[in-house]
Motif scaffolding. Structure first.
Motif, PDB file in Angstrom:
ATOM      1  N   GLN A 289      62.492  42.494  87.188  1.00  0.00           N
ATOM      2  CA  GLN A 289      63.671  42.743  88.012  1.00  0.00           C
ATOM      3  C   GLN A 289      63.320  43.599  89.224  1.00  0.00           C
ATOM      4  N   ALA A 290      62.507  44.623  89.002  1.00  0.00           N
ATOM      5  CA  ALA A 290      62.128  45.501  90.110  1.00  0.00           C
ATOM      6  C   ALA A 290      61.368  44.728  91.182  1.00  0.00           C
ATOM      7  N   MET A 291      60.450  43.880  90.770  1.00  0.00           N
ATOM      8  CA  MET A 291      59.656  43.129  91.731  1.00  0.00           C
ATOM      9  C   MET A 291      60.514  42.148  92.512  1.00  0.00           C
ATOM     10  N   MET A 292      61.385  41.421  91.822  1.00  0.00           N
ATOM     11  CA  MET A 292      62.210  40.432  92.494  1.00  0.00           C
ATOM     12  C   MET A 292      63.259  41.094  93.384  1.00  0.00           C
ATOM     13  N   PHE A 297      65.517  41.135  98.177  1.00  0.00           N
ATOM     14  CA  PHE A 297      66.646  41.823  98.786  1.00  0.00           C
ATOM     15  C   PHE A 297      66.246  42.919  99.772  1.00  0.00           C
ATOM     16  N   PHE A 298      64.970  43.285  99.800  1.00  0.00           N
ATOM     17  CA  PHE A 298      64.555  44.341 100.714  1.00  0.00           C
ATOM     18  C   PHE A 298      63.370  43.929 101.583  1.00  0.00           C
ATOM     19  N   ILE A 319      73.506  39.314 113.869  1.00  0.00           N
ATOM     20  CA  ILE A 319      72.248  39.596 113.175  1.00  0.00           C
ATOM     21  C   ILE A 319      71.548  40.784 113.826  1.00  0.00           C
ATOM     22  N   GLN A 320      71.621  40.889 115.160  1.00  0.00           N
ATOM     23  CA  GLN A 320      71.008  42.027 115.840  1.00  0.00           C
ATOM     24  C   GLN A 320      71.628  43.343 115.381  1.00  0.00           C
ATOM     25  N   THR A 321      72.919  43.335 115.115  1.00  0.00           N
ATOM     26  CA  THR A 321      73.571  44.546 114.615  1.00  0.00           C
ATOM     27  C   THR A 321      73.021  44.947 113.259  1.00  0.00           C
ATOM     28  N   ILE A 322      72.761  43.961 112.400  1.00  0.00           N
ATOM     29  CA  ILE A 322      72.227  44.237 111.068  1.00  0.00           C
ATOM     30  C   ILE A 322      70.836  44.852 111.157  1.00  0.00           C
ATOM     31  N   THR A 323      70.061  44.470 112.171  1.00  0.00           N
ATOM     32  CA  THR A 323      68.687  44.968 112.265  1.00  0.00           C
ATOM     33  C   THR A 323      68.618  46.477 112.441  1.00  0.00           C
ATOM     34  N   TYR A 324      69.703  47.105 112.900  1.00  0.00           N
ATOM     35  CA  TYR A 324      69.684  48.558 113.038  1.00  0.00           C
ATOM     36  C   TYR A 324      69.640  49.257 111.680  1.00  0.00           C
ATOM     37  N   LEU A 325      69.887  48.524 110.610  1.00  0.00           N
ATOM     38  CA  LEU A 325      69.807  49.088 109.261  1.00  0.00           C
ATOM     39  C   LEU A 325      68.421  48.922 108.649  1.00  0.00           C
ATOM     40  N   ILE A 326      67.483  48.367 109.397  1.00  0.00           N
ATOM     41  CA  ILE A 326      66.149  48.070 108.884  1.00  0.00           C
ATOM     42  C   ILE A 326      65.183  49.158 109.340  1.00  0.00           C
TER      43      ILE A 326
END
Length: 375
Positions: A289-292, A297-298, A319-326
């Motif tokens: 589970q940890a690996m998947m 998801f990350f 999508i560009q807005t989401i990239t600020y969370l990366i």
């Protein structure tokens, strides 16, 4: 075949009994498909361009309008001299700069040859090559229109073009894509190694039951977490030195900035990756589970949406807005800017501050979810 059938049936029952694993198997590939469909594109659109208009004539404004009206370019600023474009290129606000010299309009009206300089940020060699091709074609087409128009007014043959584009590439004059990619590999390696090791190492303790033995010791929760994460931070630093050695000595990648600043901001990035690994360990019961969870998801969303492969500027606005969370997005900017541009903290402080905030946030969330019994 009968034994294989029973084994398949057993695996299906286990999958149905574990909703989290079932979600990883079913929904994660769909999520990846959507991200690839939007982010995985090599088309270049809306390349940010800053214009140094030293002529301020109707002819120069016409050329600027040509750049701004095409979907391939977006004029983000107009300055008076070429010395004012440095800040735009260093901070990444513009990928290219167009320098129009004084007397451009007068020379064009008289039919004299006139040079227009195009300056490009060569950090991303692939995108720069495409952008330069767009700019060259646009200028050549515009010059041809002017020549035809002049020929029509004079009633004779169209004269030779009066515009000569001169191209300069900054930061990566060799246009080597590996100069752009290898610093990104360092970031990717750190993300994958430290996040996976910290997450799976703690979950493995759960599976083996040895974590229960640690729970009955006098160790405090903070001491337990620190003792579990620090070894993986040391592994990450060893990887940094190994990759730096290969990049500098074998691939001859230029390191124009401060190596000490690079190491300090790498430690800040490790705060994010180790905190992420600890958080994954609090929501996972098994190493599988940890690996998947870490991968689907990350890690994979971060790779797709960070600018490691696909330019963020080409993605849809949502999508560009989401990239600020990366967090990988900010660390990639830091690495490539230090390697290729040689800039310091006076330019990179927004990315450094974002990394500090992200790392502190994910680590605080992981610690809040942890107990000494289930850390």
């Amino acid at each position: 075949m009968r034994r294989v059938g029973f084994l398949i049936w057993k695996e299906l029952i286990e999958l149905r009994q574990d909703p989290r694993l079932f979600g990883l198997v079913v929904f994660a590939p769909i999520l990846q498909l959507f991200m690839l469909g939007y982010a995985a594109t090599t088309d270049i659109r809306n390349v940010p361009v800053v214009v140094a208009d030293s002529d301020r004539s109707a002819a120069s404004r016409d050329l600027i309008a040509r750049f701004d009206s095409t979907p391939n370019f977006s004029v983000v600023g107009i300055v008076s001299g070429a010395n004012e474009i440095d800040a735009y290129l260093e901070r990444g606000r513009a990928w290219m700069a167009l320098s129009i010299p004084p007397g451009y309009g007068e020379a064009l009206g008289a039919g004299r040859p006139q040079a227009v300089q195009v300056i490009a940020d060569g950090s991303d060699a692939n995108s720069t090559n495409i952008g330069l091709g767009y700019a060259t074609n646009l200028i050549a087409g515009y010059a041809q229109e002017l020549a035809i128009e002049r020929g029509g007014r004079t009633g004779g043959r169209a004269p030779e073009t009066g515009i000569e584009p001169r191209v300069r590439v900054w930061f990566n004059p060799r246009m080597e894509s590996r100069d752009f990619m290898i610093p990104g590999v360092l970031a990717l390696l750190l993300l994958m190694v430290t996040t996976n090791l910290s997450a799976m190492g703690i979950v493995r303790e759960k599976e083996l039951g040895t974590l229960e033995q640690l729970n009955v010791t006098p160790l405090r929760k903070s001491e337990l977490i620190l003792g579990k994460l620090l070894p993986y931070a040391m592994v990450g630093l060893v990887d940094v030195f190994l990759v730096l050695g290969v990049a500098l000595l074998w691939f001859q990648i230029p390191l124009r900035g401060s190596v000490w600043l690079l190491l300090v901001l790498t430690l800040v990035f490790l705060l994010s990756t180790l905190g992420l690994g600890l958080f994954v360990s609090t929501i996972s019961s098994t190493q599988q589970q940890a690996m998947m969870t870490t991968t689907f998801f990350f890690l994979m969303p971060m790779i797709y949406l960070s600018g490691f492969v696909f330019p963020i500027e080409n993605m849809p606005a949502a999508i560009q807005t989401i990239t600020y969370l990366i967090p990988l997005r900010y660390y990639l900017v830091i690495l490539r800017s230090i390697f290729l541009k040689g800039v310091g903290l006076e330019t990179l402080w927004p990315q450094a501050l974002a990394l500090v905030a992200w790392g502190a946030g994910i680590l605080a969330l992981a610690i809040a979810r942890s107990t000494k019994r289930t850390a």
